[in-house]
Scaffold this active site. Sequence first.
Site, PDB file in Angstrom:
ATOM      1  N   GLU A  58     154.830 -43.558 -25.152  1.00 30.13           N
ATOM      2  CA  GLU A  58     153.867 -43.994 -24.137  1.00 30.13           C
ATOM      3  C   GLU A  58     152.423 -43.917 -24.609  1.00 30.13           C
ATOM      4  O   GLU A  58     151.489 -43.993 -23.822  1.00 30.13           O
ATOM      5  CB  GLU A  58     154.058 -43.156 -22.869  1.00 30.13           C
ATOM      6  N   HIS A  76     152.748 -38.857 -17.004  1.00 29.97           N
ATOM      7  CA  HIS A  76     152.164 -38.713 -18.333  1.00 29.97           C
ATOM      8  C   HIS A  76     151.420 -37.384 -18.402  1.00 29.97           C
ATOM      9  O   HIS A  76     150.925 -36.880 -17.384  1.00 29.97           O
ATOM     10  CB  HIS A  76     151.166 -39.843 -18.639  1.00 29.97           C
ATOM     11  N   CYS A  91     143.360 -43.298 -17.594  1.00 32.59           N
ATOM     12  CA  CYS A  91     144.398 -44.302 -17.850  1.00 32.59           C
ATOM     13  C   CYS A  91     143.798 -45.608 -18.346  1.00 32.59           C
ATOM     14  O   CYS A  91     144.419 -46.337 -19.121  1.00 32.59           O
ATOM     15  CB  CYS A  91     145.196 -44.576 -16.581  1.00 32.59           C
TER      16      CYS A  91
END
Length: 420
Positions: free
Chosen positions: A164, A232, A350
Amino acid sequence: MTKVQEINFDGLIGPSHNYAGLSLGNIASSTNAGEASYPREAALQGIAKMRHNIDLGLAQGFFMPLDRPNIAWLDQLGTTIESSEPHVRAAAYSASSMWAANAATVSPAQDSEDGRCHLTVANLQTMPHRSHEWPGTLAQLRLVFANPDHFSVHGPIPSPFGDEGAANHMRLCPSHGEAGIEIFIYGKSGGPFPARQHVEASKAVARKHGLQDDHVIFAQQSDKAIAAGAFHNDVVAVANEQVLFAHEDAFEHRDDFYAEVQRKFPQAEIITVPADKVSLADAITSYLFNAQLVTLPDDGGMALILPTEAKDNEAVWTYLQELVSGNGPIRKLCPVDVRQSMANGGGPACLRLRVVADPDAVDQRFIATPEKLDAIAGVVEQYWPETIMPEQLTDADLLTSIKNARKALLETCALTDLAT
């Protein structure tokens, strides 16, 4: 002398931004599924954040939104926009490449064996709507960081090892231009939500980037954090230079992890937010840790660029005001409005990929200036849809307008080489 510094590359929020609730384990995404989205407002909020960072004296770049809907991906699935099932159609339209923290993992030249900055595009294979991002992202990364003397851009880690990107990667160093240690955070399956980062993917990235074992740490994200919606690591921890700022419940074996950090990087200053001051639930809903922890120029200390939701949460804001009133390294709080991104599950951190490099070595078309942001905002105001409902994704006119909007943006930024 090179001008190495940290450059934050923000993903421009694309015209197909919508709330389809595609991200299992992302509380905000699931909560707002089916609601009206506001792509124009979302993109303008992202541009405003970039302006804010430039005003702070930070180096700022941007990435173009990917071509959506992804017709080629649907073709591989043997379907079309008109005939596909709603969840597949929504996945093809997803604007999730806006969250550039998932674009790649980045190791600065100071850490690598060959003295180049290495980037490995994330495969994002855990979530269908993100699994088809990497080819477009890789093409863009190879354009932005094309200079072979400064950069090496790698393809994705192969299946079945989910990767990721920088959302599960942190770096500690004396200053951005000096060698440091790199911390790879992985998850393990269990609980109601999937762990998205596989330890084998993290190890592979470290090997490909030429990192020395004594400058690398692999640590497990806590099962508790994943189950609570920290899909995350950057939802519960963030690092910058010598500072690691994390929630008490961020890591599965916290004491062992902290001991390894102190052993490999004795200068580390670890700030742990106690659960009795900020609950894990409050940390996740406010995105306290999904902030940009940045070093201000001219010895201004560090600042947290936070979503306004952190200010709206009484427990979080009380803790933060106590934090910056002390003598610690974090001295300034900078709330920014990115509510459209937040409603789909992504905060300020993000939206950006951190790259330590000489800005002159980067393709200058991707370096932000106030004038470029003015031009981009003009395109957004003219072409981005004002609102999208999920049921509109079968509308041929919407598809055409989204394609035309991206085309106009690429032309304005002289980036038509990304048109296909």
